[in-house]
Design an enzyme around this catalytic site. Structure first.
Site, PDB file in Angstrom:
ATOM      1  N   ASP A 171       0.872  -1.164   0.000  1.00 10.46           N
ATOM      2  CA  ASP A 171       0.000   0.000   0.000  1.00 10.46           C
ATOM      3  C   ASP A 171       0.912   1.218   0.000  1.00 10.46           C
ATOM      4  O   ASP A 171       1.651   1.455   0.961  1.00 10.46           O
ATOM      5  CB  ASP A 171      -0.880  -0.023   1.260  1.00 10.46           C
ATOM      6  CG  ASP A 171      -1.846   1.151   1.336  1.00 10.46           C
ATOM      7  OD1 ASP A 171      -1.601   2.183   0.680  1.00 10.46           O
ATOM      8  OD2 ASP A 171      -2.831   1.048   2.101  1.00 10.46           O
TER       9      ASP A 171
ATOM     10  N   SER B 277      -0.387  13.476 -14.732  1.00 13.44           N
ATOM     11  CA  SER B 277      -1.512  13.499 -15.661  1.00 13.44           C
ATOM     12  C   SER B 277      -1.586  14.864 -16.319  1.00 13.44           C
ATOM     13  O   SER B 277      -1.210  15.880 -15.706  1.00 13.44           O
ATOM     14  CB  SER B 277      -2.825  13.224 -14.915  1.00 13.44           C
ATOM     15  OG  SER B 277      -3.946  13.460 -15.764  1.00 13.44           O
TER      16      SER B 277
ATOM     17  N   TYR C 111      -8.821  15.586  -8.026  1.00 12.80           N
ATOM     18  CA  TYR C 111      -7.877  14.739  -8.761  1.00 12.80           C
ATOM     19  C   TYR C 111      -6.890  15.614  -9.524  1.00 12.80           C
ATOM     20  O   TYR C 111      -5.671  15.400  -9.479  1.00 12.80           O
ATOM     21  CB  TYR C 111      -8.622  13.818  -9.737  1.00 12.80           C
ATOM     22  CG  TYR C 111      -7.684  13.067 -10.658  1.00 12.80           C
ATOM     23  CD1 TYR C 111      -7.009  11.929 -10.211  1.00 12.80           C
ATOM     24  CD2 TYR C 111      -7.449  13.514 -11.965  1.00 12.80           C
ATOM     25  CE1 TYR C 111      -6.124  11.253 -11.045  1.00 12.80           C
ATOM     26  CE2 TYR C 111      -6.570  12.841 -12.795  1.00 12.80           C
ATOM     27  CZ  TYR C 111      -5.911  11.714 -12.332  1.00 12.80           C
ATOM     28  OH  TYR C 111      -5.028  11.060 -13.146  1.00 12.80           O
TER      29      TYR C 111
ATOM     30  N   LYS D 270      -2.647  15.878  -9.005  1.00  9.96           N
ATOM     31  CA  LYS D 270      -1.636  15.687 -10.037  1.00  9.96           C
ATOM     32  C   LYS D 270      -0.814  16.961 -10.251  1.00  9.96           C
ATOM     33  O   LYS D 270       0.391  16.883 -10.560  1.00  9.96           O
ATOM     34  CB  LYS D 270      -2.290  15.232 -11.341  1.00  9.96           C
ATOM     35  CG  LYS D 270      -2.884  13.827 -11.262  1.00  9.96           C
ATOM     36  CD  LYS D 270      -1.836  12.779 -10.874  1.00  9.96           C
ATOM     37  CE  LYS D 270      -2.363  11.361 -10.957  1.00  9.96           C
ATOM     38  NZ  LYS D 270      -1.342  10.341 -10.636  1.00  9.96           N
TER      39      LYS D 270
END
Length: 250
Positions: free
Chosen positions: A59, A140, A153, A157
């Site tokens: 993890d 991203s 999100y 990034k």
């Protein structure tokens, strides 16, 4: 088969599927000793067998898991050279006011805190051994050209891209390179979350229409970019966010 990474040891997180599997396959084909990590033990073991590499269930939000993977690399291969922080997560495409605190925490922990842990636990190894190192974060295009309905999100990034540039400046004198690779949307296990509907060619059309080269990114695209950055060919490149996006961010 070539050997651009011959003799190097690499950790690839989230290596049991998608971009991570593509990166691991490319690195192994180029001669690297590869350790993939993932939460899915069954899938991870299967991919490790397929690629003839090692698997460690981990993890990325847990520092002890990072310590265990470092120990595995040193026990099996006596060295570590390359770290690819590929594991990532998102939540379903939806209005920002509908994002729960749990969803916010998840993307920040997996996408950002994992980079924090990898830095704090693995950089001291390179410093102590006076050994050059290479960190590659899979970021991203959302970090530099965000779309609506994925605010946190996108923010996670953007944090990864900025942190990578900062780390590159800080650890450059130690010959530890930090770069990021930014895919545009591809067809992976998370694509349905990005587009907010099932991952079909028809449903991807809206996303793909903004890509000048006219197609999504593939695991091979991202793997080739990571291989270049990990190789000695890129030993004077650090602090770069390489957008593998078919022109999306132009």
């Amino acid at each position: 088969m070539t050997s651009r990474l011959q003799g190097k040891t690499a950790i690839v997180t989230g290596g049991a599927s998608g971009f991570g599997k593509g990166i691991a396959a490319k690195f192994a084909a180029e001669g690297a000793n590869v350790i993939i990590t993932d939460l899915s033990e069954e899938q991870g073991e299967s991919v490790a067998t397929e690629l003839n590499c090692l698997f460690s269930r981990a993890d990325v939000t847990k520092p002890d898991d990072w310590r265990r993977v470092l120990a595995l690399a040193l026990d099996e291969f006596k060295q570590l050279d390359i770290v690819v922080n590929n594991a990532g997560i998102t939540y379903p495409n939806k209005p920002t006011q509908d994002v729960t605190e749990a969803e916010f925490d998840l993307v920040m922990n997996v996408n950002v805190k994992a980079v924090y842990h990898s830095t704090n636990i693995l950089v001291p190894y390179f410093v102590k051994e006076n050994r050059p190192g290479c960190f590659i974060q899979v970021a991203s295009t959302a970090g530099s050209r965000p779309r609506p309905n994925l605010t946190w999100y996108n923010a996670s990034k953007a944090a990864v891209i900025n942190a990578t540039k900062t780390l590159a400046v800080e650890y450059g004198p130690k010959q530890i390179r930090f770069n990021s690779v930014s895919p545009v949307v591809g067809s992976t296990g998370m694509t349905h979350l990005f587009i907010g509907k099932p991952d079909t060619e028809e449903n991807r059309k809206g996303f793909v229409s903004t890509i000048p080269l006219g197609r999504p990114s593939t695991p091979a695209d991202i793997a080739n970019a990571c291989c270049y950055l990990a190789s000695d060919e890129a030993n004077f490149i650090t602090g770069v966010d390489l957008q593998v996006d078919g022109g999306r961010c132009v």
